[in-house]
Design a protein around this motif. Structure first.
Motif, PDB file in Angstrom:
ATOM      1  N   MET A   8      -4.217  16.700  44.026  1.00 37.40           N
ATOM      2  CA  MET A   8      -5.072  15.842  45.136  1.00 37.40           C
ATOM      3  C   MET A   8      -4.360  15.316  46.267  1.00 37.40           C
ATOM      4  SD  MET A   8      -6.784  12.059  44.022  1.00 37.40           S
ATOM      5  CE  MET A   8      -5.255  11.201  44.219  1.00 37.40           C
ATOM      6  N   ALA A   9      -3.210  15.056  46.097  1.00 28.44           N
ATOM      7  CA  ALA A   9      -2.268  14.792  47.415  1.00 28.44           C
ATOM      8  C   ALA A   9      -2.402  16.024  48.394  1.00 28.44           C
ATOM      9  CB  ALA A   9      -1.037  14.141  47.166  1.00 28.44           C
ATOM     10  N   ASP A  10      -2.151  17.405  47.608  1.00 21.76           N
ATOM     11  CA  ASP A  10      -2.125  18.553  48.332  1.00 21.76           C
ATOM     12  C   ASP A  10      -3.478  18.862  48.986  1.00 21.76           C
ATOM     13  OD1 ASP A  10       0.531  18.809  47.610  1.00 21.76           O
ATOM     14  OD2 ASP A  10       0.209  20.089  46.073  1.00 21.76           O
ATOM     15  N   ALA A  11      -4.340  18.469  48.462  1.00 18.25           N
ATOM     16  CA  ALA A  11      -5.680  18.887  48.799  1.00 18.25           C
ATOM     17  C   ALA A  11      -6.164  17.997  50.187  1.00 18.25           C
ATOM     18  CB  ALA A  11      -6.789  18.757  47.871  1.00 18.25           C
ATOM     19  N   GLU A  12      -5.598  16.878  50.089  1.00 19.65           N
ATOM     20  CA  GLU A  12      -5.936  15.792  51.104  1.00 19.65           C
ATOM     21  C   GLU A  12      -5.004  16.200  52.340  1.00 19.65           C
ATOM     22  OE1 GLU A  12      -5.581  11.065  51.873  1.00 19.65           O
ATOM     23  OE2 GLU A  12      -4.915  11.922  50.214  1.00 19.65           O
TER      24      GLU A  12
END
Length: 258
Positions: A8-12
């Motif tokens: 999720m942090a990578d996608a953000e």
């Protein structure tokens, strides 16, 4: 930079980077370009092995009091001593070990020659490579490396940006309207920077013997040769970008009147 790494942090982070207009992205390379760079990486490894083997032979021979001048001629003298079975300065056991190193050295030299032939053929196989080799200081090695490392020169807005990516521009520490320029940044592609610098030094050696009043000769009157080599490497990088973008051929600059 945020704490913790998860999907999720990578996608953000990716979504935020895409929205930034000044974000720079790495251009993908084709398999042919990756193969070309592999030739250069293997060549670097072989040259390191050549130096290691040469230094090992010199060190082992020095332990028996057998030394030779620096350079290829000195190494050849040591190899003749190893091949001469009647030379009593080397014990039989030591000679046998040194002959193993000599065999490896011979193999590495043959592999380097074959690698250089492949690099030369690669540079001559493309129209862009043949045009780039017309620039003084850009030979087959630099031309093929430029094509392999920079598949899309349009990612750079101008030639100076490409030179800055190679680390051939001064490091800035400016503040309050006062410019403070230091040594080169050494950022970006280290291999290209080394190759351009080596080619520039070859051009400078010829320029110091020339009577033509070119900008390089005038620069050498004010700066040290290595500083002038960095300036020439920067200029060649910008010339290469212009030739890659516009499809032009190299034009020799006019000599400056004395």
């Amino acid at each position: 930079v945020k704490r913790q790494k998860n999907d999720m942090a990578d996608a953000e982070a990716i979504a935020e980077a895409v929205t930034r207009p000044t974000m720079r992205f790495v251009a993908p390379k084709a398999p042919q370009e990756q193969s070309a760079m592999m030739l250069h990486k293997v060549r670097l490894m072989l040259n390191r092995q050549l130096v290691m083997l040469t230094n090992a032979i010199r060190a082992h021979m020095a332990e028996f009091g057998i030394a030779a001048p620096v350079g290829r001629i000195g190494v050849d003298r040591l190899l003749k001593v190893i091949e001469d079975g009647t030379d009593e300065r080397l014990p039989a056991a030591a000679r046998q070990c040194l002959q193993m190193l000599v065999a490896q050295l011979s193999l590495v030299k043959q592999q380097i020659l074959e690698n250089d032939r492949q690099v030369l053929g690669l540079a001559r196989s493309t129209e862009l490579g043949r045009r780039l080799m017309e620039v003084p200081g850009i030979g087959p090695l630099v031309a093929s490396a430029l094509i392999a490392c920079i598949p899309d020169p349009s990612v750079f807005r101008c030639g100076r940006n490409m030179a800055a990516w190679m680390g051939l521009v001064p490091r800035q520490n400016s503040s309050g309207g006062k410019e403070r320029l230091g040594s080169i940044t050494k950022a970006g592609n280290r291999y290209l920077r080394q190759m351009l610098f080596t080619g520039a030094m070859a051009v400078i050696r010829r320029a110091m013997q020339s009577t033509r009043r070119t900008w390089l000769v005038r620069l050498l009157e004010r700066r040290k040769p290595k500083v002038a080599a960095i300036a020439l490497a920067n200029k060649n990088a910008r010339i290469a970008w212009a030739m890659m973008m516009r499809g032009d051929r190299y034009r020799e600059p006019m000599a400056i009147a004395a």
